[in-house]
Design a protein around this motif. Sequence first.
Motif, PDB file in Angstrom:
ATOM      1  N   PRO A  52       0.844  -1.175   0.000  1.00 22.84           N
ATOM      2  CA  PRO A  52       0.000   0.000   0.000  1.00 22.84           C
ATOM      3  C   PRO A  52       0.889   1.238   0.000  1.00 22.84           C
ATOM      4  O   PRO A  52       2.045   1.191   0.373  1.00 22.84           O
ATOM      5  N   VAL A  53       0.306   2.326  -0.435  1.00 24.70           N
ATOM      6  CA  VAL A  53       0.921   3.635  -0.281  1.00 24.70           C
ATOM      7  C   VAL A  53       0.034   4.364   0.734  1.00 24.70           C
ATOM      8  O   VAL A  53      -1.158   4.525   0.500  1.00 24.70           O
ATOM      9  N   ILE A  54       0.623   4.739   1.844  1.00 18.93           N
ATOM     10  CA  ILE A  54      -0.159   5.326   2.938  1.00 18.93           C
ATOM     11  C   ILE A  54       0.396   6.708   3.257  1.00 18.93           C
ATOM     12  O   ILE A  54       1.600   6.869   3.460  1.00 18.93           O
ATOM     13  N   ARG A  55      -0.503   7.681   3.319  1.00 16.16           N
ATOM     14  CA  ARG A  55      -0.154   9.036   3.709  1.00 16.16           C
ATOM     15  C   ARG A  55      -0.915   9.375   4.982  1.00 16.16           C
ATOM     16  O   ARG A  55      -2.142   9.277   5.007  1.00 16.16           O
ATOM     17  N   VAL A  56      -0.180   9.769   5.995  1.00 16.23           N
ATOM     18  CA  VAL A  56      -0.773  10.163   7.269  1.00 16.23           C
ATOM     19  C   VAL A  56      -0.548  11.667   7.419  1.00 16.23           C
ATOM     20  O   VAL A  56       0.599  12.117   7.447  1.00 16.23           O
ATOM     21  N   GLU A  57      -1.619  12.417   7.473  1.00 14.60           N
ATOM     22  CA  GLU A  57      -1.508  13.867   7.621  1.00 14.60           C
ATOM     23  C   GLU A  57      -1.751  14.233   9.083  1.00 14.60           C
ATOM     24  O   GLU A  57      -2.758  13.841   9.673  1.00 14.60           O
ATOM     25  N   GLU A  71       2.832  17.049   7.290  1.00 10.65           N
ATOM     26  CA  GLU A  71       2.082  18.040   8.040  1.00 10.65           C
ATOM     27  C   GLU A  71       1.062  18.721   7.133  1.00 10.65           C
ATOM     28  O   GLU A  71       1.311  18.914   5.947  1.00 10.65           O
ATOM     29  N   ALA A  72      -0.070  19.066   7.709  1.00 10.14           N
ATOM     30  CA  ALA A  72      -1.127  19.765   6.982  1.00 10.14           C
ATOM     31  C   ALA A  72      -1.739  20.808   7.895  1.00 10.14           C
ATOM     32  O   ALA A  72      -1.720  20.683   9.118  1.00 10.14           O
ATOM     33  N   PHE A  73      -2.312  21.826   7.284  1.00  8.25           N
ATOM     34  CA  PHE A  73      -2.986  22.848   8.064  1.00  8.25           C
ATOM     35  C   PHE A  73      -4.355  22.317   8.474  1.00  8.25           C
ATOM     36  O   PHE A  73      -5.149  21.893   7.634  1.00  8.25           O
ATOM     37  N   GLY A  74      -4.629  22.314   9.736  1.00  7.71           N
ATOM     38  CA  GLY A  74      -5.887  21.828  10.269  1.00  7.71           C
ATOM     39  C   GLY A  74      -5.722  21.534  11.742  1.00  7.71           C
ATOM     40  O   GLY A  74      -4.649  21.717  12.308  1.00  7.71           O
ATOM     41  N   GLU A  75      -6.793  21.081  12.341  1.00  6.75           N
ATOM     42  CA  GLU A  75      -6.771  20.769  13.759  1.00  6.75           C
ATOM     43  C   GLU A  75      -7.261  19.354  13.981  1.00  6.75           C
ATOM     44  O   GLU A  75      -8.088  18.842  13.214  1.00  6.75           O
ATOM     45  N   ILE A  76      -6.780  18.753  15.030  1.00  4.45           N
ATOM     46  CA  ILE A  76      -7.267  17.425  15.385  1.00  4.45           C
ATOM     47  C   ILE A  76      -8.762  17.519  15.630  1.00  4.45           C
ATOM     48  O   ILE A  76      -9.230  18.399  16.354  1.00  4.45           O
ATOM     49  N   GLY A  95     -10.639  17.773  10.456  1.00  2.00           N
ATOM     50  CA  GLY A  95      -9.893  17.495   9.237  1.00  2.00           C
ATOM     51  C   GLY A  95      -8.613  16.722   9.437  1.00  2.00           C
ATOM     52  O   GLY A  95      -8.041  16.201   8.490  1.00  2.00           O
ATOM     53  N   LEU A  96      -8.142  16.619  10.654  1.00  4.80           N
ATOM     54  CA  LEU A  96      -6.923  15.872  10.932  1.00  4.80           C
ATOM     55  C   LEU A  96      -7.135  14.993  12.151  1.00  4.80           C
ATOM     56  O   LEU A  96      -7.916  15.352  13.033  1.00  4.80           O
ATOM     57  N   PRO A  97      -6.455  13.887  12.241  1.00  5.58           N
ATOM     58  CA  PRO A  97      -5.593  13.338  11.217  1.00  5.58           C
ATOM     59  C   PRO A  97      -6.405  12.704  10.080  1.00  5.58           C
ATOM     60  O   PRO A  97      -7.522  12.228  10.285  1.00  5.58           O
ATOM     61  N   PRO A 118     -10.077   8.076  18.589  1.00  3.91           N
ATOM     62  CA  PRO A 118     -10.337   7.345  17.346  1.00  3.91           C
ATOM     63  C   PRO A 118     -11.541   7.869  16.552  1.00  3.91           C
ATOM     64  O   PRO A 118     -11.563   7.747  15.329  1.00  3.91           O
ATOM     65  N   ILE A 119     -12.495   8.498  17.209  1.00  4.97           N
ATOM     66  CA  ILE A 119     -13.663   9.040  16.507  1.00  4.97           C
ATOM     67  C   ILE A 119     -13.260  10.171  15.563  1.00  4.97           C
ATOM     68  O   ILE A 119     -13.953  10.464  14.589  1.00  4.97           O
ATOM     69  N   ASP A 120     -12.107  10.801  15.813  1.00  4.07           N
ATOM     70  CA  ASP A 120     -11.644  11.919  15.000  1.00  4.07           C
ATOM     71  C   ASP A 120     -10.744  11.496  13.840  1.00  4.07           C
ATOM     72  O   ASP A 120     -10.273  12.348  13.087  1.00  4.07           O
TER      73      ASP A 120
END
Length: 120
Positions: free
Chosen positions: A2-7, A46-51, A54-56, A90-92
Motif C-alpha cells: 500500500p501507499v499510505i499518507r498520514v496527515e 504536516e497539513a494545516f488543520g486541527e485534530i 480534518g486531521l488526522p 479514534p472518533i476523529d
Amino acid sequence: MPVIRVEVPEGTEQTIKRRIREGVKQAVLDTLAPKEIKYDYVAVREAFGEIGDGLPLVTVDLRPGREADRKKALTDAIAAILQTELGVDPIDLYVLFRENPAKNHYTGGTPLADWVPSDQ
C-alpha cells in the motif's frame, strides 16, 4: 504494497512523525499485507488543520483484494498509534481506502501483479 499518507497537524515533532511512520509500517505487516515489506510506502506529512477538524487524515492507496476485516484491523491499529502519539480520539480519525487495479501501480517501471493473500 500500500501507499499510505498520514496527515498530522503542522508543528508535529519529527520524533513523533518517525514513530507514527514506523508504527504504521508495522501495522501494515501485521494486518493488511503480511510479507510485502518491499512495497510498503508510508509518509507522514504536516497539513494545516486541527485534530478533530480534518486531521488526522489517512489515505491508503492499494490494489484490490483486501477483505474488509483486514482494512478494519489496519484502521484500528493506526487509530491506536495516533491516540498514543498525538492523543487523538479514534472518533476523529478519517481513513480513506482507494483501490486501483494492479496495472496502475508501477515500481521500477513494471506494473505490479494482482494482489493475493500471502498464504495463497
